[in-house]
Design an enzyme around this catalytic site. Structure first.
Site, PDB file in Angstrom:
ATOM      1  N   GLY A  44       1.020  -1.900   0.163  1.00 55.84           N
ATOM      2  CA  GLY A  44       0.055  -0.131   0.021  1.00 55.84           C
ATOM      3  C   GLY A  44       0.689   1.459   0.200  1.00 55.84           C
ATOM      4  CB  CYS A  45       3.595   2.316   2.034  1.00 58.22           C
ATOM      5  SG  CYS A  45       3.110   2.652   3.956  1.00 58.22           S
ATOM      6  CB  SER A  46       5.307   0.482  -2.994  1.00 59.12           C
ATOM      7  OG  SER A  46       6.503   0.150  -2.021  1.00 59.12           O
ATOM      8  CB  ALA A  49       5.726   6.345  -2.670  1.00 54.92           C
TER       9      ALA A  49
END
Length: 151
Positions: A44-46, A49
């Protein structure tokens, strides 16, 4: 307690990717999109970003800087930034001081267990350092487009 629109954005000084130091108040005169995410190199964070990366021209057109904040180390941020070609600054918050001041460090639940962690959140800060918009408990899909439209 989480910040609300109209609140002054808490100032901070912190290490960033590349071993640099950033002070939020030094960015007055520009809009700042300050987004908090749990961890480098997770799915999710990738994805979040990369969405911010892909919208970089839209943010530049709106005179807005994007800053990502997580508890990860500067070294982790350097690898994450290089892996995904991120054109914006990543702020290291290992003691959760910034996340706490914005209300992004809170109790979470996973499989019935409670723990403290970063709740995915975004704050739009105006040129005078005032919070204009708060996105809490963000779902990644479509979030960046919504922030860009709001600007």
């Amino acid at each position: 307690m989480q910040l609300q629109p109209g609140d002054p954005a808490p100032d901070f000084t912190a290490e960033t990717d590349g071993g640099n130091c950033l002070r939020l108040s030094d960015l007055r005169g520009k809009k700042v999109v300050l987004y908090f995410y749990p961890r480098d190199n997770t799915a999710g964070c990738s994805a979040e970003a990369r969405e911010f990366r892909d919208a970089r021209n839209g943010f530049a057109d709106k005179n807005a800087l994007v800053l990502g904040v997580s508890p990860d180390s500067v070294r982790s941020h350097d690898r994450f930034k290089a892996k995904h070609g991120l054109p914006f600054t990543l702020v290291s918050d290992p003691r959760h001081e910034i996340s706490e001041s914005y209300g992004a460090w809170r109790e979470k639940r996973l499989f019935g267990k409670r723990y403290l962690g970063v709740v995915r959140s975004t704050f739009v800060i105006d040129e005078q350092g005032i919070v204009q918009e708060v996105y809490d408990n963000v779902r990644v899909e479509g979030h960046v487009a919504a922030v860009l439209e709001r600007l």
